[in-house]
Design an enzyme around this catalytic site. Structure first.
Site, short mmCIF file in Angstrom:
data_model
loop_
_atom_site.label_atom_id
_atom_site.label_comp_id
_atom_site.label_asym_id
_atom_site.label_seq_id
_atom_site.Cartn_x
_atom_site.Cartn_y
_atom_site.Cartn_z
N TRP A 106 0.83 -1.21 0.00
CA TRP A 106 0.00 0.00 0.00
C TRP A 106 0.86 1.25 0.00
O TRP A 106 0.54 2.24 -0.67
CB TRP A 106 -0.96 -0.01 1.19
N ASP A 174 -0.86 7.04 6.43
CA ASP A 174 -1.96 6.12 6.16
C ASP A 174 -2.08 5.24 7.40
O ASP A 174 -1.23 4.38 7.65
CB ASP A 174 -1.62 5.29 4.92
N LYS A 198 -11.61 -1.29 8.83
CA LYS A 198 -10.78 -2.14 9.69
C LYS A 198 -11.06 -1.83 11.16
O LYS A 198 -11.59 -2.67 11.88
CB LYS A 198 -9.31 -1.96 9.35
N1 PMP Z 1 -3.93 1.39 3.02
C1 PMP Z 1 -3.85 0.30 3.81
C2 PMP Z 1 -2.86 0.31 4.93
C3 PMP Z 1 -4.67 -0.79 3.57
O1 PMP Z 1 -4.58 -1.88 4.35
C4 PMP Z 1 -5.59 -0.75 2.49
C5 PMP Z 1 -6.53 -1.88 2.14
N2 PMP Z 1 -6.74 -2.85 2.90
C6 PMP Z 1 -5.62 0.38 1.69
C7 PMP Z 1 -4.80 1.43 1.99
C8 PMP Z 1 -6.54 0.46 0.49
O2 PMP Z 1 -7.79 0.76 0.87
P1 PMP Z 1 -9.01 0.75 -0.19
O3 PMP Z 1 -9.23 -0.67 -0.57
O4 PMP Z 1 -10.15 1.33 0.60
O5 PMP Z 1 -8.60 1.61 -1.32
#
Ligand code: PMP
Length: 359
Positions: A106, A174, A198
Protein backbone atom coordinates in the site's frame (compact mmCIF):
# COMPACT_ATOMS: atom_id res chain seq x y z
CA UNK A 1 -24.24 -11.29 15.04
CA UNK A 2 -24.45 -11.66 18.74
CA UNK A 3 -26.29 -14.98 18.74
CA UNK A 4 -25.09 -18.58 18.73
CA UNK A 5 -24.08 -18.23 15.11
CA UNK A 6 -21.38 -15.60 15.72
CA UNK A 7 -18.00 -16.62 14.35
CA UNK A 8 -14.62 -15.63 15.75
CA UNK A 9 -13.65 -13.48 12.83
CA UNK A 10 -10.05 -12.40 12.10
CA UNK A 11 -10.54 -10.94 8.60
CA UNK A 12 -8.30 -8.04 7.53
CA UNK A 13 -11.08 -5.83 6.28
CA UNK A 14 -13.97 -5.46 6.02
CA UNK A 15 -13.41 -6.60 9.57
CA UNK A 16 -15.22 -7.66 12.72
CA UNK A 17 -17.32 -5.05 14.49
CA UNK A 18 -18.32 -4.96 18.16
CA UNK A 19 -21.52 -7.00 18.69
CA UNK A 20 -23.22 -4.16 20.56
CA UNK A 21 -22.55 -1.81 17.63
CA UNK A 22 -24.06 -4.27 15.16
CA UNK A 23 -27.15 -4.69 17.33
CA UNK A 24 -27.64 -0.93 17.59
CA UNK A 25 -27.03 -0.51 13.86
CA UNK A 26 -29.59 -3.21 13.07
CA UNK A 27 -32.21 -1.38 15.15
CA UNK A 28 -31.36 1.95 13.52
CA UNK A 29 -31.56 0.50 10.02
CA UNK A 30 -35.18 -0.33 10.79
CA UNK A 31 -36.03 2.83 12.74
CA UNK A 32 -33.50 5.54 13.56
CA UNK A 33 -33.99 6.98 17.02
CA UNK A 34 -37.76 6.24 16.95
CA UNK A 35 -38.18 8.60 14.01
CA UNK A 36 -39.94 5.95 11.96
CA UNK A 37 -37.26 6.44 9.29
CA UNK A 38 -34.23 4.22 8.63
CA UNK A 39 -30.74 5.60 9.27
CA UNK A 40 -30.20 4.72 5.60
CA UNK A 41 -32.93 7.16 4.58
CA UNK A 42 -32.50 10.23 6.79
CA UNK A 43 -31.61 13.32 4.76
CA UNK A 44 -27.95 14.28 4.86
CA UNK A 45 -28.76 17.96 5.30
CA UNK A 46 -31.12 17.55 8.24
CA UNK A 47 -30.43 18.35 11.86
CA UNK A 48 -30.28 14.65 12.82
CA UNK A 49 -27.31 14.02 10.53
CA UNK A 50 -25.64 17.31 11.48
CA UNK A 51 -25.62 16.04 15.06
CA UNK A 52 -24.17 12.68 14.00
CA UNK A 53 -21.35 14.36 12.06
CA UNK A 54 -20.58 16.79 14.84
CA UNK A 55 -20.39 14.10 17.51
CA UNK A 56 -18.26 11.86 15.26
CA UNK A 57 -15.84 14.72 14.53
CA UNK A 58 -15.58 15.64 18.21
CA UNK A 59 -14.94 12.04 19.24
CA UNK A 60 -12.23 11.62 16.59
CA UNK A 61 -10.34 14.67 17.84
CA UNK A 62 -10.86 13.69 21.47
CA UNK A 63 -9.54 10.15 20.91
CA UNK A 64 -6.57 11.55 18.98
CA UNK A 65 -6.00 14.19 21.63
CA UNK A 66 -6.05 16.95 19.00
CA UNK A 67 -7.18 20.54 19.31
CA UNK A 68 -10.26 21.44 17.19
CA UNK A 69 -8.69 24.87 16.68
CA UNK A 70 -5.78 23.19 14.92
CA UNK A 71 -7.28 20.17 13.15
CA UNK A 72 -10.25 19.42 10.87
CA UNK A 73 -12.03 16.11 10.38
CA UNK A 74 -13.39 14.88 7.05
CA UNK A 75 -15.36 11.83 5.96
CA UNK A 76 -14.81 11.12 2.27
CA UNK A 77 -15.45 8.35 -0.20
CA UNK A 78 -13.11 6.54 -2.59
CA UNK A 79 -11.17 4.55 0.03
CA UNK A 80 -7.44 4.49 0.61
CA UNK A 81 -6.67 4.62 -3.08
CA UNK A 82 -8.51 7.91 -3.42
CA UNK A 83 -6.29 9.33 -0.69
CA UNK A 84 -3.20 8.04 -2.51
CA UNK A 85 -4.23 10.41 -5.34
CA UNK A 86 -5.84 13.28 -3.44
CA UNK A 87 -2.79 13.87 -1.27
CA UNK A 88 -0.31 14.62 -4.10
CA UNK A 89 -3.02 16.37 -6.12
CA UNK A 90 -3.33 18.89 -3.31
CA UNK A 91 0.25 19.16 -2.12
CA UNK A 92 2.73 18.01 -4.77
CA UNK A 93 3.42 20.28 -7.73
CA UNK A 94 5.05 18.99 -10.96
CA UNK A 95 8.48 20.37 -10.00
CA UNK A 96 8.27 19.39 -6.36
CA UNK A 97 9.37 16.38 -4.31
CA UNK A 98 7.57 14.29 -1.73
CA UNK A 99 9.17 11.48 0.28
CA UNK A 100 7.63 8.04 0.75
CA UNK A 101 8.64 5.33 3.19
CA UNK A 102 8.24 2.26 0.99
CA UNK A 103 7.31 -0.35 3.59
CA UNK A 104 4.76 -2.47 1.75
CA UNK A 105 2.28 -2.86 -1.08
CA UNK A 106 0.00 0.00 0.00
CA UNK A 107 2.90 2.34 0.76
CA UNK A 108 4.33 1.57 -2.67
CA UNK A 109 1.00 2.12 -4.37
CA UNK A 110 0.66 5.50 -2.63
CA UNK A 111 4.11 6.48 -3.95
CA UNK A 112 3.39 5.30 -7.49
CA UNK A 113 0.11 7.21 -7.55
CA UNK A 114 1.86 10.40 -6.44
CA UNK A 115 4.07 10.19 -9.55
CA UNK A 116 1.11 11.30 -11.67
CA UNK A 117 1.50 14.70 -10.01
CA UNK A 118 5.13 15.27 -9.08
CA UNK A 119 8.34 13.69 -7.97
CA UNK A 120 7.64 11.01 -5.37
CA UNK A 121 10.87 9.51 -4.06
CA UNK A 122 11.45 6.49 -1.82
CA UNK A 123 13.25 7.76 1.27
CA UNK A 124 13.62 4.24 2.67
CA UNK A 125 12.54 0.89 1.28
CA UNK A 126 12.36 -2.75 2.29
CA UNK A 127 11.18 -3.93 -1.15
CA UNK A 128 14.29 -6.11 -1.50
CA UNK A 129 13.33 -7.95 1.69
CA UNK A 130 9.85 -8.51 0.21
CA UNK A 131 8.63 -6.10 2.92
CA UNK A 132 9.12 -8.76 5.61
CA UNK A 133 10.75 -6.07 7.74
CA UNK A 134 10.50 -2.33 8.15
CA UNK A 135 13.16 -0.30 6.37
CA UNK A 136 15.69 1.51 8.57
CA UNK A 137 14.43 4.99 9.40
CA UNK A 138 16.29 7.52 7.19
CA UNK A 139 19.16 9.23 9.02
CA UNK A 140 18.46 12.50 7.21
CA UNK A 141 15.69 13.81 5.00
CA UNK A 142 16.02 16.08 1.97
CA UNK A 143 14.86 19.48 3.20
CA UNK A 144 12.79 20.37 0.18
CA UNK A 145 10.23 17.58 0.63
CA UNK A 146 6.66 18.86 0.48
CA UNK A 147 5.74 16.06 2.88
CA UNK A 148 6.84 12.63 4.06
CA UNK A 149 4.31 9.80 3.68
CA UNK A 150 4.33 6.78 5.95
CA UNK A 151 2.06 3.73 6.30
CA UNK A 152 1.92 3.20 10.06
CA UNK A 153 0.83 -0.44 9.81
CA UNK A 154 1.47 -2.69 6.83
CA UNK A 155 -1.71 -4.76 6.69
CA UNK A 156 -0.46 -7.41 4.27
CA UNK A 157 2.96 -8.18 5.79
CA UNK A 158 2.19 -7.65 9.48
CA UNK A 159 4.75 -4.95 10.25
CA UNK A 160 4.07 -1.78 12.20
CA UNK A 161 5.97 1.35 13.17
CA UNK A 162 5.80 1.44 16.95
CA UNK A 163 7.72 4.70 17.19
CA UNK A 164 7.72 7.34 14.50
CA UNK A 165 10.52 9.90 14.91
CA UNK A 166 9.85 13.64 14.65
CA UNK A 167 10.37 14.95 11.11
CA UNK A 168 11.45 18.38 9.86
CA UNK A 169 8.89 18.18 7.02
CA UNK A 170 5.10 17.71 7.25
CA UNK A 171 4.32 14.10 8.09
CA UNK A 172 1.37 12.30 6.46
CA UNK A 173 0.22 8.85 7.57
CA UNK A 174 -1.96 6.12 6.16
CA UNK A 175 -3.30 4.71 9.43
CA UNK A 176 -5.95 2.55 7.77
CA UNK A 177 -5.15 -0.59 9.74
CA UNK A 178 -4.10 0.76 13.13
CA UNK A 179 -5.86 4.02 13.94
CA UNK A 180 -7.01 4.21 17.58
CA UNK A 181 -5.45 0.86 18.43
CA UNK A 182 -2.14 1.71 20.08
CA UNK A 183 -0.14 4.52 21.62
CA UNK A 184 0.41 7.28 19.06
CA UNK A 185 1.28 10.92 19.20
CA UNK A 186 -1.26 12.16 16.64
CA UNK A 187 0.03 15.71 17.00
CA UNK A 188 3.13 14.94 14.99
CA UNK A 189 1.08 14.48 11.81
CA UNK A 190 -0.06 17.11 9.33
CA UNK A 191 -2.55 14.75 7.73
CA UNK A 192 -3.83 11.29 8.68
CA UNK A 193 -6.17 9.11 6.67
CA UNK A 194 -7.77 5.78 7.52
CA UNK A 195 -10.27 3.68 5.61
CA UNK A 196 -13.14 2.76 7.91
CA UNK A 197 -13.40 -0.95 7.19
CA UNK A 198 -10.78 -2.14 9.69
CA UNK A 199 -10.89 -0.32 12.99
CA UNK A 200 -13.68 2.22 12.49
CA UNK A 201 -16.75 0.79 10.79
CA UNK A 202 -17.98 -0.48 7.44
CA UNK A 203 -16.41 0.02 4.01
CA UNK A 204 -17.52 3.07 2.06
CA UNK A 205 -16.02 5.93 4.00
CA UNK A 206 -12.53 7.19 4.85
CA UNK A 207 -11.61 9.31 7.84
CA UNK A 208 -9.23 12.21 7.28
CA UNK A 209 -7.73 14.32 10.06
CA UNK A 210 -5.93 17.36 8.69
CA UNK A 211 -3.98 20.20 10.22
CA UNK A 212 -5.82 23.35 9.19
CA UNK A 213 -2.65 25.21 8.24
CA UNK A 214 -1.44 22.30 6.05
CA UNK A 215 -4.49 22.12 3.79
CA UNK A 216 -4.95 25.86 3.27
CA UNK A 217 -2.83 26.14 0.12
CA UNK A 218 -3.33 23.42 -2.49
CA UNK A 219 -0.61 23.52 -5.15
CA UNK A 220 -3.02 23.43 -8.08
CA UNK A 221 -6.57 24.37 -9.01
CA UNK A 222 -8.82 21.43 -8.25
CA UNK A 223 -12.49 20.66 -8.52
CA UNK A 224 -14.03 21.03 -5.06
CA UNK A 225 -14.60 17.29 -4.70
CA UNK A 226 -10.83 16.68 -4.86
CA UNK A 227 -9.75 19.58 -2.65
CA UNK A 228 -9.30 19.05 1.09
CA UNK A 229 -9.80 22.77 1.63
CA UNK A 230 -13.12 22.83 -0.24
CA UNK A 231 -14.29 19.60 1.42
CA UNK A 232 -13.58 21.08 4.86
CA UNK A 233 -15.42 24.25 3.89
CA UNK A 234 -18.43 22.11 2.93
CA UNK A 235 -18.18 20.14 6.18
CA UNK A 236 -17.96 16.71 4.47
CA UNK A 237 -21.29 17.59 2.79
CA UNK A 238 -20.17 18.63 -0.66
CA UNK A 239 -21.85 15.59 -2.17
CA UNK A 240 -24.24 13.15 -0.48
CA UNK A 241 -22.11 11.43 2.16
CA UNK A 242 -22.57 7.76 3.10
CA UNK A 243 -24.89 8.60 5.98
CA UNK A 244 -25.30 5.02 7.26
CA UNK A 245 -21.56 4.27 7.13
CA UNK A 246 -20.67 7.48 8.99
CA UNK A 247 -23.32 6.75 11.62
CA UNK A 248 -21.93 3.23 12.02
CA UNK A 249 -18.46 4.78 12.54
CA UNK A 250 -19.96 7.04 15.21
CA UNK A 251 -21.27 3.95 17.03
CA UNK A 252 -17.76 2.43 16.93
CA UNK A 253 -16.19 5.69 18.14
CA UNK A 254 -18.66 5.80 21.03
CA UNK A 255 -17.81 2.17 21.82
CA UNK A 256 -14.07 3.04 21.92
CA UNK A 257 -14.77 6.09 24.05
CA UNK A 258 -17.04 4.20 26.48
CA UNK A 259 -14.59 1.32 26.88
CA UNK A 260 -11.69 3.75 27.18
CA UNK A 261 -8.91 3.97 24.60
CA UNK A 262 -6.32 3.03 27.26
CA UNK A 263 -8.17 -0.20 28.04
CA UNK A 264 -8.52 -1.02 24.35
CA UNK A 265 -4.80 -0.40 23.83
CA UNK A 266 -3.94 -2.64 26.81
CA UNK A 267 -6.23 -5.37 25.42
CA UNK A 268 -4.57 -5.09 22.02
CA UNK A 269 -1.13 -5.48 23.62
CA UNK A 270 -2.34 -8.55 25.49
CA UNK A 271 -3.96 -10.07 22.40
CA UNK A 272 -0.90 -9.73 20.19
CA UNK A 273 1.52 -10.85 22.94
CA UNK A 274 -0.57 -14.00 23.46
CA UNK A 275 -0.66 -14.84 19.77
CA UNK A 276 3.04 -14.17 19.08
CA UNK A 277 3.94 -16.30 22.12
CA UNK A 278 1.74 -19.10 20.78
CA UNK A 279 3.55 -18.89 17.43
CA UNK A 280 7.06 -18.68 18.89
CA UNK A 281 6.49 -21.51 21.39
CA UNK A 282 4.90 -23.96 18.98
CA UNK A 283 7.22 -26.10 16.83
CA UNK A 284 4.64 -26.24 14.01
CA UNK A 285 4.37 -22.47 13.50
CA UNK A 286 6.70 -19.56 12.80
CA UNK A 287 6.60 -15.81 12.31
CA UNK A 288 8.56 -14.27 9.45
CA UNK A 289 8.69 -10.90 11.22
CA UNK A 290 11.35 -9.95 13.75
CA UNK A 291 10.18 -8.81 17.19
CA UNK A 292 10.55 -5.03 16.98
CA UNK A 293 8.76 -4.81 13.61
CA UNK A 294 5.79 -7.00 14.53
CA UNK A 295 2.32 -5.56 14.12
CA UNK A 296 -0.15 -5.73 16.97
CA UNK A 297 -3.00 -5.52 14.45
CA UNK A 298 -2.17 -8.02 11.69
CA UNK A 299 -0.29 -11.06 12.93
CA UNK A 300 1.26 -12.87 9.96
CA UNK A 301 2.54 -16.40 10.47
CA UNK A 302 3.13 -19.64 8.60
CA UNK A 303 3.58 -23.34 9.27
CA UNK A 304 7.07 -24.73 9.03
CA UNK A 305 5.52 -27.32 6.73
CA UNK A 306 3.29 -25.35 4.32
CA UNK A 307 1.46 -28.53 3.34
CA UNK A 308 -0.19 -28.53 6.77
CA UNK A 309 -1.68 -25.05 6.38
CA UNK A 310 -4.93 -26.07 4.63
CA UNK A 311 -5.53 -28.62 7.39
CA UNK A 312 -5.13 -25.98 10.08
CA UNK A 313 -7.61 -23.67 8.34
CA UNK A 314 -10.21 -26.49 8.23
CA UNK A 315 -9.48 -27.33 11.88
CA UNK A 316 -10.13 -23.68 12.82
CA UNK A 317 -13.37 -23.62 10.80
CA UNK A 318 -14.68 -26.51 12.88
CA UNK A 319 -14.21 -24.25 15.91
CA UNK A 320 -15.95 -21.28 14.25
CA UNK A 321 -12.63 -19.48 13.72
CA UNK A 322 -12.71 -17.70 10.34
CA UNK A 323 -10.75 -15.20 8.28
CA UNK A 324 -7.19 -16.31 9.09
CA UNK A 325 -5.96 -17.09 5.58
CA UNK A 326 -2.94 -14.95 4.68
CA UNK A 327 -2.98 -12.37 1.89
CA UNK A 328 -2.67 -14.06 -1.50
CA UNK A 329 0.71 -12.40 -2.12
CA UNK A 330 2.23 -13.69 1.15
CA UNK A 331 0.46 -16.99 1.91
CA UNK A 332 0.27 -18.62 5.33
CA UNK A 333 -1.98 -17.02 7.89
CA UNK A 334 -2.91 -13.53 8.96
CA UNK A 335 -4.96 -13.01 12.10
CA UNK A 336 -6.18 -9.43 12.28
CA UNK A 337 -6.60 -8.37 15.89
CA UNK A 338 -8.48 -5.11 15.40
CA UNK A 339 -10.21 -3.50 18.37
CA UNK A 340 -13.44 -5.48 17.95
CA UNK A 341 -11.62 -8.83 18.20
CA UNK A 342 -11.82 -9.90 21.84
CA UNK A 343 -9.26 -11.50 24.11
CA UNK A 344 -11.42 -14.62 24.20
CA UNK A 345 -11.45 -14.79 20.38
CA UNK A 346 -7.64 -14.84 20.48
CA UNK A 347 -7.61 -17.41 23.29
CA UNK A 348 -9.67 -19.72 21.08
CA UNK A 349 -7.23 -19.32 18.19
CA UNK A 350 -4.28 -19.97 20.51
CA UNK A 351 -6.02 -23.09 21.86
CA UNK A 352 -6.65 -24.31 18.30
CA UNK A 353 -2.91 -23.94 17.55
CA UNK A 354 -2.10 -26.02 20.64
CA UNK A 355 -4.66 -28.69 19.86
CA UNK A 356 -3.89 -29.06 16.15
CA UNK A 357 -2.31 -32.36 15.19
CA UNK A 358 -1.29 -32.41 11.51
CA UNK A 359 -2.92 -35.29 9.67
N1 PMP B 1 -3.93 1.39 3.02
C1 PMP B 1 -3.85 0.30 3.81
C2 PMP B 1 -2.86 0.31 4.93
C3 PMP B 1 -4.67 -0.79 3.57
O1 PMP B 1 -4.58 -1.88 4.35
C4 PMP B 1 -5.59 -0.75 2.49
C5 PMP B 1 -6.53 -1.88 2.14
N2 PMP B 1 -6.74 -2.85 2.90
C6 PMP B 1 -5.62 0.38 1.69
C7 PMP B 1 -4.80 1.43 1.99
C8 PMP B 1 -6.54 0.46 0.49
O2 PMP B 1 -7.79 0.76 0.87
P1 PMP B 1 -9.01 0.75 -0.19
O3 PMP B 1 -9.23 -0.67 -0.57
O4 PMP B 1 -10.15 1.33 0.60
O5 PMP B 1 -8.60 1.61 -1.32
Amino acid sequence: MSGANRKHYFGAGPAAMPASVLEQMARDVLDYNRSGISILSIPHRDEAFAEILQEANELVLQLANLDPEEYDVLWLQGGGRMQFAMLPMNFLGPDQQAGYIDSGHWAHDAMKTARYYGNAVPIATSAREQYRQLPAWPSHLPKDLRYLHITSNNTIYGTQWQQIPATPVPLVADMSSDIFSGKRNYQQFSLIYAVAQKNLGPAGVTLIIARKSFIQNPVRDLPDVLSYKAQVKAGSLLNTPPVGAIYNCLLVLRWIHENGLDIIIANNEQKSAMLYAAIDNNPLFQSPIKGSDRSSMNVVFTMKNPEQEAGFISFCKERDIEGIKGHRSVGGFRASLYNAVSISDVELLVQAMKDFIPG
